[in-house]
Every structure is written in C-alpha cells, then in structure tokens.
Enzyme design. Sequence first.
Site, PDB file in Angstrom:
ATOM      1  N   LYS A 116       0.785  -1.213   0.082  1.00  0.00           N
ATOM      2  CA  LYS A 116      -0.191   0.081   0.131  1.00  0.00           C
ATOM      3  C   LYS A 116       0.926   1.204   0.062  1.00  0.00           C
ATOM      4  O   LYS A 116       0.536   2.188  -0.645  1.00  0.00           O
ATOM      5  CB  LYS A 116      -0.941   0.079   1.358  1.00  0.00           C
ATOM      6  CG  LYS A 116      -1.958  -1.080   1.023  1.00  0.00           C
ATOM      7  CD  LYS A 116      -2.917  -0.884   2.076  1.00  0.00           C
ATOM      8  CE  LYS A 116      -3.760  -2.186   2.259  1.00  0.00           C
ATOM      9  NZ  LYS A 116      -5.297  -2.250   2.175  1.00  0.00           N
ATOM     10  N   GLU A 200      -2.892   7.009   7.880  1.00  0.00           N
ATOM     11  CA  GLU A 200      -3.814   7.720   6.854  1.00  0.00           C
ATOM     12  C   GLU A 200      -4.802   8.585   7.773  1.00  0.00           C
ATOM     13  O   GLU A 200      -5.315   7.982   8.855  1.00  0.00           O
ATOM     14  CB  GLU A 200      -4.506   6.620   6.198  1.00  0.00           C
ATOM     15  CG  GLU A 200      -4.571   6.657   4.771  1.00  0.00           C
ATOM     16  CD  GLU A 200      -5.140   5.587   4.155  1.00  0.00           C
ATOM     17  OE1 GLU A 200      -4.474   4.800   3.232  1.00  0.00           O
ATOM     18  OE2 GLU A 200      -6.348   5.098   4.415  1.00  0.00           O
ATOM     19  N   HIS A 235     -15.150  -4.338   8.141  1.00  0.00           N
ATOM     20  CA  HIS A 235     -14.443  -3.714   6.913  1.00  0.00           C
ATOM     21  C   HIS A 235     -14.488  -4.703   5.841  1.00  0.00           C
ATOM     22  O   HIS A 235     -13.562  -4.706   4.944  1.00  0.00           O
ATOM     23  CB  HIS A 235     -12.942  -3.528   7.272  1.00  0.00           C
ATOM     24  CG  HIS A 235     -12.853  -2.332   8.386  1.00  0.00           C
ATOM     25  ND1 HIS A 235     -13.452  -1.241   8.110  1.00  0.00           N
ATOM     26  CD2 HIS A 235     -12.128  -2.219   9.537  1.00  0.00           C
ATOM     27  CE1 HIS A 235     -12.940  -0.504   9.209  1.00  0.00           C
ATOM     28  NE2 HIS A 235     -12.266  -1.133  10.088  1.00  0.00           N
ATOM     29  N   ARG A 292      -6.763  -8.183  -9.389  1.00  0.00           N
ATOM     30  CA  ARG A 292      -7.311  -9.376  -9.699  1.00  0.00           C
ATOM     31  C   ARG A 292      -9.112  -9.435 -10.075  1.00  0.00           C
ATOM     32  O   ARG A 292      -9.370  -8.207  -9.911  1.00  0.00           O
ATOM     33  CB  ARG A 292      -7.329 -10.469  -8.594  1.00  0.00           C
ATOM     34  CG  ARG A 292      -7.813  -9.603  -7.314  1.00  0.00           C
ATOM     35  CD  ARG A 292      -8.017 -10.399  -6.056  1.00  0.00           C
ATOM     36  NE  ARG A 292      -8.134  -9.652  -4.799  1.00  0.00           N
ATOM     37  CZ  ARG A 292      -9.107  -9.133  -4.324  1.00  0.00           C
ATOM     38  NH1 ARG A 292     -10.366  -9.418  -5.161  1.00  0.00           N
ATOM     39  NH2 ARG A 292      -9.441  -8.502  -3.134  1.00  0.00           N
TER      40      ARG A 292
HETATM   41  P1  ADP Z   1      -8.185  -3.997   2.651  1.00  0.00           P
HETATM   42  O1  ADP Z   1      -7.209  -3.896   1.832  1.00  0.00           O
HETATM   43  O2  ADP Z   1      -7.600  -4.759   4.095  1.00  0.00           O
HETATM   44  O3  ADP Z   1      -9.365  -4.563   2.228  1.00  0.00           O
HETATM   45  P2  ADP Z   1      -8.811  -1.199   2.421  1.00  0.00           P
HETATM   46  O4  ADP Z   1      -7.662  -0.078   2.365  1.00  0.00           O
HETATM   47  O5  ADP Z   1      -9.327  -1.522   1.105  1.00  0.00           O
HETATM   48  O6  ADP Z   1      -8.149  -2.493   3.296  1.00  0.00           O
HETATM   49  O7  ADP Z   1      -9.946  -0.869   3.419  1.00  0.00           O
HETATM   50  C1  ADP Z   1     -10.906  -1.705   3.686  1.00  0.00           C
HETATM   51  C2  ADP Z   1     -12.172  -0.870   4.303  1.00  0.00           C
HETATM   52  O8  ADP Z   1     -11.608  -0.092   5.563  1.00  0.00           O
HETATM   53  C3  ADP Z   1     -12.656   0.388   3.376  1.00  0.00           C
HETATM   54  O9  ADP Z   1     -13.752   0.130   2.517  1.00  0.00           O
HETATM   55  C4  ADP Z   1     -13.216   1.340   4.566  1.00  0.00           C
HETATM   56  O10 ADP Z   1     -14.462   1.036   4.829  1.00  0.00           O
HETATM   57  C5  ADP Z   1     -12.078   1.110   5.740  1.00  0.00           C
HETATM   58  N1  ADP Z   1     -11.234   2.240   5.521  1.00  0.00           N
HETATM   59  C6  ADP Z   1      -9.794   2.027   5.077  1.00  0.00           C
HETATM   60  N2  ADP Z   1      -9.204   3.111   5.247  1.00  0.00           N
HETATM   61  C7  ADP Z   1      -9.987   4.182   5.692  1.00  0.00           C
HETATM   62  C8  ADP Z   1      -9.878   5.411   6.039  1.00  0.00           C
HETATM   63  N3  ADP Z   1      -8.658   6.095   5.841  1.00  0.00           N
HETATM   64  N4  ADP Z   1     -10.730   6.247   6.514  1.00  0.00           N
HETATM   65  C9  ADP Z   1     -11.825   5.576   6.791  1.00  0.00           C
HETATM   66  N5  ADP Z   1     -12.149   4.141   6.506  1.00  0.00           N
HETATM   67  C10 ADP Z   1     -11.182   3.402   5.960  1.00  0.00           C
END
Ligand code: ADP
Length: 501
Positions: A116, A200, A235, A292
Amino acid sequence: MIKKVLVANRGEIAVRIIRSCREMDIRTVAVYSDADRRALHVLYADEAFHIGPSPSADSYLNIDNIIKAARLSGADAIHPGYGFLSENADFSQRCKKEGIIFIGPSPSAISMMGDKITARKTMLKAGVPVVPGTDDRITSDEQAVKVIKETGFPVMIKASAGGGGKGMRLVSREADIRSALRSARSEAKTAFGDDSVFIEKYIESPHHIEFQILADSHGNIVQLFERECSIQRRHQKIIEETPSPILNPEMRKKMGDDAITAARAVDYEGAGTVEFIVDRDRNYYFLEMNTRLQVEHPITERVVGVDLVKEQINIANGKPLRLRQKELKQHGHAIEFRVYAEDPENNFMPAPGVVTHIDIPYGVGVRVDGSIYEGFEIPLYYDPLIAKLIVWGKDRKDALERSRRALKEFKIAGVRNNLLFLGGILRSEGFVKGEYTTHYIDENRDILMKNEKCEDHCEDIVIITAFMEYLQKVKKASPKEMTAIKNNWKDYSRVRSVLKL
Ligand code: ADP
C-alpha cells in the site's frame, strides 16, 4: 492460444471460472485439498488434482504442488481467482519461469499495488488523489505520535501489506497510539509476514466506491464503471450495487478517468479494480488497487453486459480489447448479496457444517454463483462465503423489489447463514433510500437484527435446522434417519415414527 486452464482456487469462484472456460471450449483442471474432495469445483472440472492437506498453507497456497498439477495435466494457463495466490507476485513470476500463462497482471504490477505504501507513492506521482497521510513506513512510536498529532485525530494505522480488513486500527486519542501500533503490526506480521505500517487520515462516514478496469497488452485500457461497496461488516463488503446511489455523471467520469490513470501508472494488464474512499463532501481518494477479479464482479457483468473472465482470458492470449470506452454503458441496476455460512448474532462468526437443504431462487433477473449442494460439508478451513445472489432490475426500485422476492426464496438449512440478515438490510429504510455509508451495519445493528424476522416456510426451515443439528450433535442420528427426516419434515407424525418416538 490457451487450451487448458488450471484453476488455482476453490468454491464459487472456481466454479464460475470453469463455466466461462467451458463456453470458450477450454478444458479445465481443478485442484483440491483433503477437505474439498467432494467440492463442486472438483465435480465441475474436466480433471482434478489433489494438492495437499486441508489447511490452505499446505494446499491452495502450495505453489510447488500447484505448478506440479499444471505440469502433469498439461495446462497452459493458470487462473488464480481471488484470494489465495491471486495477488502473489512470486507465484505470477514462477508461472512465467515455467512457461505457464498467469491469467492476471505482471509480477511488477502485483508488487507495486500489493504494497500500500508503494501504491500510494505511485498514485501521488501519477496525480491520482490519495488519502492524506504518511508517504513512507513508520519507523518508530515517536515518529507515529508526531505524525498523528500533525494529521489530527482520528487516524487509521494501516499495514502496508494489508488485505481483507486485516492490520488496520482506528485511533481517536493519543493514549491509544502505541497499543494500536503494536496490535496492527503483530496482526500484519502474522497474516502477511510484513509488519510495515503507515498512517492515513480517517475519513468519517465514507463511501467505498470502486471502478472495474480492463487493460490489454497493447496499451488499451477501459473502465467499466463503479461498484458501490459501502455495506460492510468488519471492513468486509456483504452487499454491493451498481450504479452507486451517490454518483452523478461528472463524478463518475472523473473517477473512471483516475482509475484508468492508476492502471496506466503500473503498466497494468488484465482485469483489476481501483478502490476509492469518498468523504461527506464527495471528495474521493485512492484506497488501493486489487490486481485480480473481485468477488463482486458479477454486478458489473450484468449492468455492462460483459463476461469478465472471458475478457481476462482474451487479454492473456495477447489479443487487443474488444471493448471501446465510448460504447460502454450501464444498463439498469444490479445488486449482489454475499451469502456466508456465519452467525450474525454471534459477531458474524463462521459456522461450518453440512448443508441439509437448499432452495436456490430462479426467475427473471436472478443469478446465483455458488459452490454448495445438499449434503456438502462446508469446511472450516476457508472463507465461509458459500454463494452470491446477483439481482438485476431496470432501475434501482425494480432491483430492490426483485431482490426481496429472490432473497425470500433463498433457503439454506443445516448451517447458520446470513440470509435473514441480508433480508433485514434490504428492507431497512437507509438501504431502501440509498442513504448509507460504511458504518451502516454498525450504526443500525439493533434495527437490522430486529428486522431479521422469519417468514412463512422460512420459519419451519429454521426449526428443522435446529432440530437436525440437535440430532447430528446430540443424538448422532444415522445418515439414513437424517434423510428420512428431511424428506418428511413437514409431517410431524412421520418424523416421530422415523425416530421411533
Ligand atoms: P483491505 O486491503 O484490508 O481491504 P482497504 O484499504 O481496502 O483495506 O480498506 C477496507 C475498508 O476499510 C474500506 O472499505 C473502508 O471501509 C475502511 N477504511 C480504509 N481506510 C480508511 C480510511 N482512511 N478512513 C476510513 N475508513 C477506511
């Protein structure tokens, strides 16, 4: 030209890939673990190879054994599905070395997007907006405290290697910083073998909106519009829809263009998904790119009118894209419901077991991608996703009405599952209005649980399920008795006579 595909996966996605291969006259090879000897993907494929014991580390993640199966079967390509080895750059590299086509992007695109922090840096450089935060990994607790104070609470501490909602911690006050760092790092170390984390800004009440892209080896890239994925628990998405209730044409175009820019920045090839998080003021930020096929790809297929697996194979064959951006349109509205063998009342704990009864909905506008059948034992070793219900309607209202009908017809007995919970969300006011964020389930848990009311023969199914569980666990009824009970379950006196009561 690809003639034989080994599907390095299991469950509904393996079956789904095999189906497209069949339509293309491509032979298929399944791989399976001990627990999956009788799994549907094994029955569907032309050939099947046992690749190891039940734990995925010994089977579906065992690169040597999968390559061996590809060699023995003479497969010229491997489709990794989602999860398992699908975003493993070493696996993609190994396929290349062995002269087997990996149906997916290059090892370098996987590595760049899999990390990331690297992905954030690449997007910043390409001009795609990212969530405000650190550009590099956090090296000490002191640095974390300093950065978080500068960014302002709340923040997310996130594992660079993270996925599936793992290695992520929300921090709202200074006193919690160190413990959150420690737990995010240790979760990431266990799950991904890499404890790098970054910080973040936490976006309050966000939407998760992602764009499907397809890119060929000739430099052509198209975007196939968005998927709204804000209905999540822990999540993780459980209901997705397209079009998103909150996008207007301008925003859709802008985000779609940025998705293409993101893909171009890593010389992307294949099907991929660019995920964005959208704040209350409709600012959007790049979250990550999944290199993917996604679980929720069927809603895009339905609304755009495309078979994404066939497109992936076409691209892997080195052919140019058959789709032109200006010809692509969204037709109607599609919603996907993820059916899990899990217990919503017990914090969505996975609930493996034997499927004793299943009614699959059919009819206009309904598609079910699944991997279970009556008598199948859902193993405890893998993700408990057992089926996906995909419903299409001419507009959102039509899709909601049809979803209500289809979900009501969907019955699974023998294992706890989230069908009634999904029905509760579907009927809830916020969902009906299209007004929901990623916090919807958490914020409305009590209402959604209450919504989970049994209807007509559904109630009987719940009773018989509990009863069959009791017989299996406590009284150890024989398979013959179980079948007799199942066939007669509506007739109480006959059930009594089977049981000699
Ligand atoms: P993963 O790779 O584990 O799926 P992501 O970065 O795609 O993680 O995030 C998954 C979920 O977590 C998002 O859809 C959102 O609901 C929450 N999320 C991630 N980053 C943030 C953020 N900076 N602020 C608020 N919610 C977040």
